[in-house]
Design an enzyme around this catalytic site. Structure first.
Site, PDB file in Angstrom:
ATOM      1  N   HIS A  72      40.334  38.480  61.246  1.00 20.49           N
ATOM      2  CA  HIS A  72      41.363  37.227  61.151  1.00 20.49           C
ATOM      3  C   HIS A  72      42.914  37.807  60.961  1.00 20.49           C
ATOM      4  O   HIS A  72      43.277  38.552  60.327  1.00 20.49           O
ATOM      5  CB  HIS A  72      41.155  36.177  59.836  1.00 20.49           C
ATOM      6  CG  HIS A  72      39.627  35.432  60.103  1.00 20.49           C
ATOM      7  ND1 HIS A  72      39.311  34.476  59.086  1.00 20.49           N
ATOM      8  CD2 HIS A  72      38.943  35.502  61.074  1.00 20.49           C
ATOM      9  CE1 HIS A  72      38.346  34.075  59.907  1.00 20.49           C
ATOM     10  NE2 HIS A  72      37.898  34.839  60.842  1.00 20.49           N
ATOM     11  N   TYR A 201      42.732  26.486  53.914  1.00 22.19           N
ATOM     12  CA  TYR A 201      43.118  25.983  52.605  1.00 22.19           C
ATOM     13  C   TYR A 201      43.755  24.604  52.472  1.00 22.19           C
ATOM     14  O   TYR A 201      44.698  24.353  52.905  1.00 22.19           O
ATOM     15  CB  TYR A 201      43.947  26.815  51.838  1.00 22.19           C
ATOM     16  CG  TYR A 201      43.394  28.284  51.524  1.00 22.19           C
ATOM     17  CD1 TYR A 201      43.307  29.301  52.691  1.00 22.19           C
ATOM     18  CD2 TYR A 201      43.083  28.647  50.354  1.00 22.19           C
ATOM     19  CE1 TYR A 201      42.630  30.620  52.398  1.00 22.19           C
ATOM     20  CE2 TYR A 201      42.385  30.021  50.041  1.00 22.19           C
ATOM     21  CZ  TYR A 201      42.505  30.947  51.081  1.00 22.19           C
ATOM     22  OH  TYR A 201      42.056  32.244  50.643  1.00 22.19           O
ATOM     23  N   TYR A 385      48.833  38.105  50.288  1.00 16.13           N
ATOM     24  CA  TYR A 385      47.480  37.779  50.819  1.00 16.13           C
ATOM     25  C   TYR A 385      46.710  38.882  51.440  1.00 16.13           C
ATOM     26  O   TYR A 385      45.542  39.204  51.238  1.00 16.13           O
ATOM     27  CB  TYR A 385      47.422  36.412  51.729  1.00 16.13           C
ATOM     28  CG  TYR A 385      45.943  35.792  51.845  1.00 16.13           C
ATOM     29  CD1 TYR A 385      45.504  34.794  51.066  1.00 16.13           C
ATOM     30  CD2 TYR A 385      45.183  36.224  52.865  1.00 16.13           C
ATOM     31  CE1 TYR A 385      44.266  34.219  51.244  1.00 16.13           C
ATOM     32  CE2 TYR A 385      43.918  35.629  53.138  1.00 16.13           C
ATOM     33  CZ  TYR A 385      43.447  34.702  52.227  1.00 16.13           C
ATOM     34  OH  TYR A 385      41.985  34.053  52.433  1.00 16.13           O
TER      35      TYR A 385
HETATM   36  C1  PHB Z   1      35.081  33.573  50.681  1.00 16.26           C
HETATM   37  O1  PHB Z   1      35.074  33.412  51.983  1.00 16.26           O
HETATM   38  O2  PHB Z   1      34.084  33.436  50.013  1.00 16.26           O
HETATM   39  C2  PHB Z   1      36.553  33.376  50.012  1.00 16.26           C
HETATM   40  C3  PHB Z   1      37.679  33.483  50.995  1.00 16.26           C
HETATM   41  C4  PHB Z   1      39.017  33.304  50.663  1.00 16.26           C
HETATM   42  C5  PHB Z   1      38.847  32.805  49.191  1.00 16.26           C
HETATM   43  C6  PHB Z   1      37.800  32.654  48.511  1.00 16.26           C
HETATM   44  C7  PHB Z   1      36.790  32.833  48.890  1.00 16.26           C
HETATM   45  O3  PHB Z   1      40.267  32.575  48.841  1.00 16.26           O
END
Ligand code: PHB
Ligand code: RFL
Length: 387
Positions: A72, A201, A385
């Site tokens: 990604h 998100y 991130y």
């Molecule tokens: C997940 O894919 O489980 C996942 C991805 C991003 C996050 C938390 C969990 O911030």
């Protein structure tokens, strides 16, 4: 039994450390309390930073991840009727992330370990660690219900938040900083193609939601719920309706639904134990620190801990330099607190507290609009991130 490094716990931290030490010719043994099936089925994280991906490739555990993982280049933030994509390579000088389930990563590491690695004992719960102040620590564990011991030169506690090694740091020498959160995550796994190409998100008037994925056919979704929520109290239809209400906030974007194959409610915790070393005992991963999952840092921090530790053991054993090992706790705690800060910021920006006042909601939206409008703010988020 005697070994150079005794590793407690066969989660990602313990398994990867064993591989890294083995590759450097350092003898070790891994003791795990649960059986193999349990360890391989535990649903947890899914987002791997570039540094984690590199570490797995470097130790020969990256082949299936490179075939099946999803690369990604960004995430989408959804808020206030608006959608904003954060482009990682453009903002970080080329960094990307990989979606590959922790369950699969753990399966890959276990297969390698049982095939060619140092000993890994399942169903061998450690009950205590003694002698870490002296020259020869002893790990006490159970084997077929009988007490057994493993002597070693060093112990690494990779036994997670509920493990026992942390308690081998004397109470007077250990400080745990903790914070609870007034919400939990309802997590589901569903047999349906993801409705998006990258993670979404969402900040919504009904609370936070996250759309993630595990493969082109399996979706992983989360939404905030009050602490103490019973996952069995929600029907599948209610879960999908709630997720849709939080995620379908822009244009004609629609959430695909399908059979829910697993569900859980995960309480959120922030915790750091200092120091991460006492005498011949080192802590790594969740045994030393927990972050709320909003920043997807937990697994990545665990990997970074053991990469640092393996390098430090290598310098000690290869040329007798203890400096990196001596600096391990300080080095990692600086990175851990940065990750705690980022995770706390992501969490407080995206979630609605139970009694949240409208002023706070406006502040959250101001922060999100700033991320969307300021390349400087977006670059900061991307760097944190993507790691
Ligand atoms: C997940 O894919 O489980 C996942 C991805 C991003 C996050 C938390 C969990 O911030
Ligand atoms: P783990 O994975 O908890 O592994 C610890 C291992 O130690 C074993 N153990 C013992 N073994 C021997 N003797 C004892 N006395 C022992 N006590 C425990 C356990 O059985 C286990 O096998 O820790 P590690 O290796 O540090 O890895 C850390 C990651 O697992 C963790 O940071 C992430 O999964 C956190 N996390 C998430 N992170 C994310 O970035 N995104 C997520 O979506 C996400 N979901 C989660 C999570 C953690 C969860 N936990 C810990 C409850 C969901 C859950 C449910």
């Amino acid at each position: 039994m005697h070994t150079t490094v005794a590793i407690v716990g066969a989660g990602p931290a313990g398994l990867l450390l064993a591989r890294l030490l083995h590759a450097r010719g350092v003898d070790c043994v891994v003791l795990e309390s649960r059986d193999r099936g349990h360890v391989e089925r535990r649903q947890r994280a899914g987002m791997l930073e570039q540094g984690t991906v590199d570490a797995l490739r470097d130790c020969g555990a990256g082949a299936r991840m490179d075939r099946e993982g999803l690369v990604h280049d960004g995430i989408e933030l959804r808020f206030d009727g608006r959608s904003h994509r954060v482009d990682f390579p453009a903002l970080t000088g080329g960094r990307r992330v990989m979606i590959y389930a922790q369950t699969e990563l753990v399966k890959d590491l276990i297969a390698l370990q049982l095939d060619s690695g140092p000993p890994l004992l399942f169903e061998a719960p450690v009950t205590g660690v003694t002698g870490v102040d002296g020259g020869r620590p002893t790990v006490h564990y159970q084997r077929n219900g009988e007490p057994a011991t493993l002597t070693c030169d060093y112990v690494v506690g990779c036994d997670g938040y509920h493990g026992v090694t942390r308690t081998a740091l004397p109470a007077g020498a250990r400080h745990t900083f903790e914070r609870g959160h007034p919400y939990s995550w309802f997590a589901i796994l569903a047999d349906v193609a993801p409705s998006c190409d990258e993670l979404v998100y969402a900040h919504s008037p009904r609370g936070f939601a996250l759309h993630s994925m595990r493969s082109p056919r399996v979706s992983r979704l989360y939404f905030q719920v009050p602490n103490g929520t019973d996952p069995a109290a929600w029907s599948d239809a209610e879960i999908w309706a709630e997720l849709a209400a939080r995620l379908e906030t822009i244009g004609d974007w629609r959430l695909r639904t399908g059979p829910i194959t697993a569900r859980a409610v995960l309480p959120m915790r922030s915790s750091v134990t200092e120091p991460m070393r006492h005498g011949r005992l080192f802590l790594a991963g969740d045994a030393a620190h927990i972050v709320p999952p909003t920043g997807a840092k937990g697994l990545n921090l665990a990997v970074a801990d053991v990469v640092e530790l393996a390098g430090a053991f290598d310098r000690l054993f290869a040329d007798g330099s203890p400096e990196s090992l001596d600096a391990y706790s300080d080095t990692r705690l600086r990175a851990v607190w940065r990750a705690e800060h980022f995770s706390a910021l992501m969490t407080s920006t995206l979630h609605l507290a139970p009694d949240q006042d409208p002023f706070t909601t406006r502040l959250q939206l101001a922060q999100l609009h700033r991320l969307a409008d300021s390349p400087h703010a977006a670059a900061e988020l991307a760097a944190n991130y993507a790691g």
